[in-house]
Design an enzyme around this catalytic site. Structure first.
Site, mmCIF file in Angstrom:
data_model
loop_
_atom_site.group_PDB
_atom_site.id
_atom_site.type_symbol
_atom_site.label_atom_id
_atom_site.label_comp_id
_atom_site.label_asym_id
_atom_site.label_seq_id
_atom_site.Cartn_x
_atom_site.Cartn_y
_atom_site.Cartn_z
ATOM 1 N N PRO A 23 0.823 -1.217 0.000
ATOM 2 C CA PRO A 23 0.000 0.000 0.000
ATOM 3 C C PRO A 23 0.854 1.263 0.000
ATOM 4 O O PRO A 23 1.910 1.305 0.616
ATOM 5 C CB PRO A 23 -0.806 -0.112 1.297
ATOM 6 N N GLU A 24 0.381 2.283 -0.696
ATOM 7 C CA GLU A 24 1.054 3.576 -0.710
ATOM 8 C C GLU A 24 0.125 4.609 -0.058
ATOM 9 O O GLU A 24 -0.923 4.252 0.480
ATOM 10 C CB GLU A 24 1.412 3.967 -2.150
#
Ligand SMILES: [Zn+2]
Length: 289
Positions: free
Chosen positions: A2-3
């Site tokens: 995830p960013e």
């Protein structure tokens, strides 16, 4: 992995069910993560009200009523889901990241926070690269994980002037500069590729060789790309889904990431994939200079 947009989406979803609730009790089911969940963690957060749910870089930060802050990092495959009190199934209100398409495997539940309305916040992490750590709120900025992080890309501290300053004299590829958390926090492989496509700059170009106009275009593209992704609930492929199995809709808007060999939407040239800093880096050889 995830960013920023995925974590920000998660923050917004969980805020609805968690902010204002009191953590009645915490249960450590499996303490082994990137670092072991500290002894005394459960006792320290029990009885605390969740005042706010914040985010710094890819960290979710639950600020508790006694001034402590609970930092959560999802690592490669972690998830924080809001679940009803009884029954194992996740309710709406969480996002998970994992290699599998199948629903959450409850065998990998690590930490369960029981809230005063009977519901639960559950941290699950099959690959154990995540982190759960309690710090005093006043010590957040100096805690090991957050110390030295660059500005938030959606804040005013990130600008064309700032990026130009950080790029000056640097031989590093511009894509790696954008992914350097000390330069700017929260951008990873997917969004770096998308930002550079929209700015018309190839990922392997040396940061120090870019023109001021190119750096200006990149800086101006960062916030719109991230905001658009947040609006869509992030990106999905196999490795991203929310707890109800719904994919993040930004996947449909990716212009280059994961599209090697497919025609560019702008010019029909096949998208290329080069390795930059040991990461796959997608770009259009015609639209990006
Ligand atoms: Zn193109």
């Amino acid at each position: 992995m995830p960013e920023l947009p995925e974590i920000e989406s998660l923050r917004r979803i969980l805020a609805r069910s968690a902010v204002g609730r009191t953590i009645v009790s915490a249960r450590i089911l499996e303490p082994r993560l990137r670092r072991k969940v500290a002894r005394g963690f459960a006792a320290a957060i029990a009885g605390r009200r969740i005042e706010t749910l914040a985010r710094r870089a890819k960290y979710l930060i639950l600020k508790l009523a006694n001034g402590d802050a609970l930092m959560v990092h999802l690592g490669m495959s972690g998830s924080l889901t809001h679940r009803p009190g009884d029954g194992a199934g996740p309710s709406k209100g969480g996002l998970s990241f994992g290699d599998k398409d199948d629903p959450l495997d409850f065998a990998h539940d690590h930490v369960e926070l029981r809230l005063d309305d009977g519901s639960r916040l559950v941290y699950n992490d099959p690959r154990r690269f995540g982190l759960m750590k309690l710090v005093a709120a006043g010590a957040l900025e100096t805690t090991a994980e957050l110390r030295g992080l660059g500005p938030e890309p959606l804040d005013t501290g990130f600008s064309a002037e700032y990026l130009a300053l950080k790029a000056r004299g640097r031989r590093v590829a511009i894509k790696n500069l954008l992914m350097d958390q000390r330069v700017v926090a929260g951008i990873g492989n997917i969004y770096a590729a998308e930002i550079l496509f929209r700015a018309g700059v190839r990922p392997a170009r040396r940061a120090g060789r870019l023109t001021r106009a190119e750096l200006g275009r990149i800086a101006a593209t960062v916030a719109p790309v991230l905001r658009e992704a947040i609006g869509e609930g992030g990106t999905t492929f196999r490795s991203y889904r929310d707890s109800s199995g719904r994919p993040g809709a930004f996947a449909a808007r990716l212009k280059v990431y994961g599209r090697e060999g497919e025609p560019c939407y702008t010019c029909s040239t096949p998208i290329r994939n080069v390795v930059v800093g040991q990461r796959a880096s997608f770009y259009c050889p015609r639209c990006q200079k």
